[in-house]
Design an enzyme around this catalytic site. Structure first.
Site, PDB file in Angstrom:
ATOM      1  N   SER A 206       1.032  -1.254   0.324  1.00 27.38           N
ATOM      2  CA  SER A 206      -0.287  -0.229  -0.048  1.00 27.38           C
ATOM      3  C   SER A 206       0.781   1.948   0.043  1.00 27.38           C
ATOM      4  CB  SER A 206      -1.077  -0.132   1.469  1.00 27.38           C
ATOM      5  OG  SER A 206      -1.626   0.715   0.877  1.00 27.38           O
ATOM      6  N   LYS A 210       3.726   2.379  -2.828  1.00 30.16           N
ATOM      7  CA  LYS A 210       4.264   3.086  -3.673  1.00 30.16           C
ATOM      8  C   LYS A 210       5.975   3.296  -3.333  1.00 30.16           C
ATOM      9  CE  LYS A 210      -0.643   5.061  -1.251  1.00 30.16           C
ATOM     10  NZ  LYS A 210      -1.066   4.640  -2.609  1.00 30.16           N
ATOM     11  N   TRP A 297     -10.764   0.133  -3.537  1.00 29.06           N
ATOM     12  CA  TRP A 297      -9.905   1.333  -3.389  1.00 29.06           C
ATOM     13  C   TRP A 297      -8.777   1.442  -4.414  1.00 29.06           C
ATOM     14  CZ3 TRP A 297     -11.523   5.627  -2.243  1.00 29.06           C
ATOM     15  CH2 TRP A 297     -11.016   6.802  -2.409  1.00 29.06           C
ATOM     16  N   HIS A 348      -7.597  -6.014   0.778  1.00 28.75           N
ATOM     17  CA  HIS A 348      -6.228  -5.243   0.857  1.00 28.75           C
ATOM     18  C   HIS A 348      -5.812  -5.346   1.600  1.00 28.75           C
ATOM     19  CE1 HIS A 348      -4.115  -1.100   0.041  1.00 28.75           C
ATOM     20  NE2 HIS A 348      -4.031  -0.408   1.265  1.00 28.75           N
TER      21      HIS A 348
END
Ligand code: GTR
Length: 366
Positions: A206, A210, A297, A348
């Site tokens: 997550s 990144k 999302w 997630h």
């Protein structure tokens, strides 16, 4: 529908001046630096070079970790800049082996007590130390909050103020600070002879995912980059993206990206390139991306699509990325020559299942 729209994305292999890149040299000397410049100055923010004053200190050494099968060490990474000093901890587990071993680095953004418990009374799949070490791998993790707080604190509590007390629009924000931390971790790993410098991988989930991509772009000493559910301004394309948008992420987490990035709120089409270009900077090293079926999302399709696009760059090296026509079956990996992807069933997360498939992929290739 989406597929047709994605055909209208900026081409990774067309430079800012409109020329098409057809060979590896032009990619490395011209196009890749252009991409690096964009993501540094316009998205995550530029950061200082390796500090001249950088030192490592092993503050803890346990010869009998994991029921005697491993060594546990804590390394303190310390440095000084023009405006002060700073340090953060790195937690390592090394299998007891004669030969230098591969190393899996984790950028940990989840609760430290729960996910980085050195006593191993508390265990999670987010950092499945026992399973990684049982495969003959070393593993280490640092916590994001130890490098810079994950909060809108005016950049006073992390590494920033040591180097850049005054801030400009292109200066590093929180994700680039974490990436800078991952690069300092690599500086340490280069000094440790128990680790094979040709087999060091970087993983993040997550916001950590990144970070792993941005750090992997800068630090080519990482031989494989694994981004798990990194979504918006991670592996997912920003154009035509479902779920989180650039405006939403900039509003909720204004401190993650540089100030210059705010101009793309509702203007993702004004960006000269998309997130697939960031992924392409990992080539010709190994790239691994995962999504989760319930993670709307992050937008799993937007993550897969950008991962597919990088094949064009691997081809300049005579290598293959993901196949053009990928059939998504949950939990079944799609492993190309240098690029891998899987979509795990569920929410997630980063799980031991994800880790094991990633490590299988790397072991077959490094
Ligand atoms: C969310 C954020 C995502 C992702 C996630 C996480 O709130 O909107 O982009 O980074 O946090 O890091 O778990």
């Amino acid at each position: 529908m989406k597929k047709m729209e994605w055909d209208r994305l900026p081409d990774i292999l067309t430079g800012m001046d409109g020329t098409k890149v057809t060979d590896r040299e032009t990619w490395e000397k011209k196009r890749r630096p252009e991409i690096v410049d964009f993501f540094s100055r316009e998205v995550y923010g530029t950061f200082p070079p390796r500090p001249e004053k950088l030192s490592f200190f092993i503050s803890q050494h346990d010869e009998n970790a994991l029921e005697g099968t491993a060594i546990q060490e804590t390394v303190i990474i310390s440095f000084a800049g023009p405006y002060g000093e700073y340090s953060f901890e790195l937690y390592m587990f090394l299998p007891k082996c004669e030969e230098p071993c591969p190393m899996a680095v984790l950028i940990c953004n989840r609760d430290k007590q729960e996910n980085m418990d050195l006593t191993r009374r508390q265990r999670t799949g987010f950092w499945p130390v026992e399973e990684i070490v049982a495969r003959g791998w070393a593993t280490c993790a640092f916590h994001t909050e130890d490098v810079d707080t994950d909060a809108d604190d005016g950049f006073v509590n992390g590494v920033h103020h040591v180097f850049t007390p005054e801030r400009g629009p292109h200066d590093w924000a929180t994700i680039s600070a974490w990436a800078w931390g991952a690069i300092r971790v690599m500086d340490y790993l280069q000094t440790d002879r128990r680790i094979d410098p040709g087999r060091i991988t970087l993983t993040g989930q997550s916001r950590g995912g990144k970070t792993a991509l941005y750090a992997g772009m800068w630090d080519t000493r990482y031989q494989a980059v694994f981004s798990s559910c990194s979504g918006c301004v991670g592996a997912a394309l920003s154009r035509f993206k479902g779920g989180e948008t650039i405006r939403q992420i900039n509003e909720v987490f204004p401190f993650w990206f540089c100030d210059s990035f705010k101009k793309y709120n509702d203007h993702e089409f004004d960006m000269p390139m998309d997130q697939d270009a960031l992924l392409a900077t990992i080539a010709p090293r190994l790239l691994y991306v995962t999504s989760a079926t319930e993670d709307d999302w992050a937008d799993p399709d937007a993550e897969l699509e950008s991962t597919k696009h990088v094949a064009a760059v691997y081809r300049l090296y005579g290598m293959e990325g993901l196949p053009e026509d990928c059939q998504i079956i949950p939990n079944i990996p799609i492993h190309g020559e240098r690029v891998g992807y899987h979509r795990r069933e569920g929410i997630h997360d980063l799980t031991a299942f994800d880790w094991n498939i990633f490590l299988d992929f790397v072991e077959q290739r490094l």
